[in-house]
Design a protein around this motif. Structure first.
Motif, short mmCIF file in Angstrom:
data_model
loop_
_atom_site.label_atom_id
_atom_site.label_comp_id
_atom_site.label_asym_id
_atom_site.label_seq_id
_atom_site.Cartn_x
_atom_site.Cartn_y
_atom_site.Cartn_z
N TYR A 174 105.12 -51.84 5.76
CA TYR A 174 104.27 -52.94 6.21
C TYR A 174 104.65 -54.25 5.49
O TYR A 174 104.74 -55.30 6.11
CB TYR A 174 102.80 -52.62 5.97
N TYR A 175 104.88 -54.15 4.19
CA TYR A 175 105.28 -55.32 3.42
C TYR A 175 106.61 -55.87 3.92
O TYR A 175 106.77 -57.09 4.07
CB TYR A 175 105.37 -54.96 1.93
N ASN A 176 107.57 -54.99 4.18
CA ASN A 176 108.87 -55.42 4.68
C ASN A 176 108.76 -56.08 6.05
O ASN A 176 109.39 -57.11 6.31
CB ASN A 176 109.84 -54.24 4.75
N VAL A 177 107.95 -55.51 6.93
CA VAL A 177 107.76 -56.08 8.26
C VAL A 177 107.08 -57.45 8.15
O VAL A 177 107.44 -58.40 8.86
CB VAL A 177 106.96 -55.12 9.17
N THR A 178 106.11 -57.56 7.26
CA THR A 178 105.43 -58.83 7.05
C THR A 178 106.40 -59.90 6.56
O THR A 178 106.35 -61.05 7.01
CB THR A 178 104.28 -58.67 6.03
N LEU A 179 107.30 -59.52 5.65
CA LEU A 179 108.31 -60.46 5.18
C LEU A 179 109.21 -60.92 6.33
O LEU A 179 109.56 -62.10 6.43
CB LEU A 179 109.17 -59.84 4.09
#
Length: 136
Positions: A80-85
């Motif tokens: 989720y963090y990677n997709v948000t970035l």
């Protein structure tokens, strides 16, 4: 046989992610001590960002398909963090801002390494749990 293939692929993916993050940390430390210039450092870091994100996605997908819900749910926040970035277009290191964000970039990658070690330990515990269930 499918379970063995799952565990081998899981461990290979986790170790690959750890190696990619370790490589990024080494580049950041080299930059901090002026062993490498900012352009080369950010270029090399940015080359491995996309493979890191893709491998993280494959890891989550394999766990989802295999039905290992605990490992999937543990690894989901990092995905989720990677997709948000990626959505915010903040995934790449900027050569002009790398010195200003150097400590943040190192902390971010160290947190990812710690998180992956947690996932690795959870995978090992799940493997042992699976093996003990098969014996009985």
């Amino acid at each position: 046989m499918a379970e063995v293939l799952y565990w081998i692929s899981t461990f290979v993916l986790i170790l690959t992610l750890l190696c990619l993050l370790g490589y990024q940390l080494i580049l950041l430390v080299d930059l901090e001590f002026d062993y490498i210039n900012p352009y080369d450092s950010t270029f090399r870091i940015n080359q491995v960002i996309l493979p890191e994100f893709i491998i993280q996605g494959i890891f989550c997908l394999i766990n989802l398909i295999a039905g290992h819900w605990v490992i999937f749910l543990i690894s989901l926040p990092c995905l989720y963090y990677n997709v948000t970035l990626c959505i915010k277009r903040e995934q790449l290191a900027d050569v002009t801002e790398i010195y200003n964000k150097l400590s943040w970039e190192k902390k971010k990658r160290l947190c990812k390494v710690a998180y992956l070690v947690l996932v690795f330990v959870a995978s090992i515990v799940s493997l042992v749990w699976t093996l003990t269930e098969d014996v009985h």
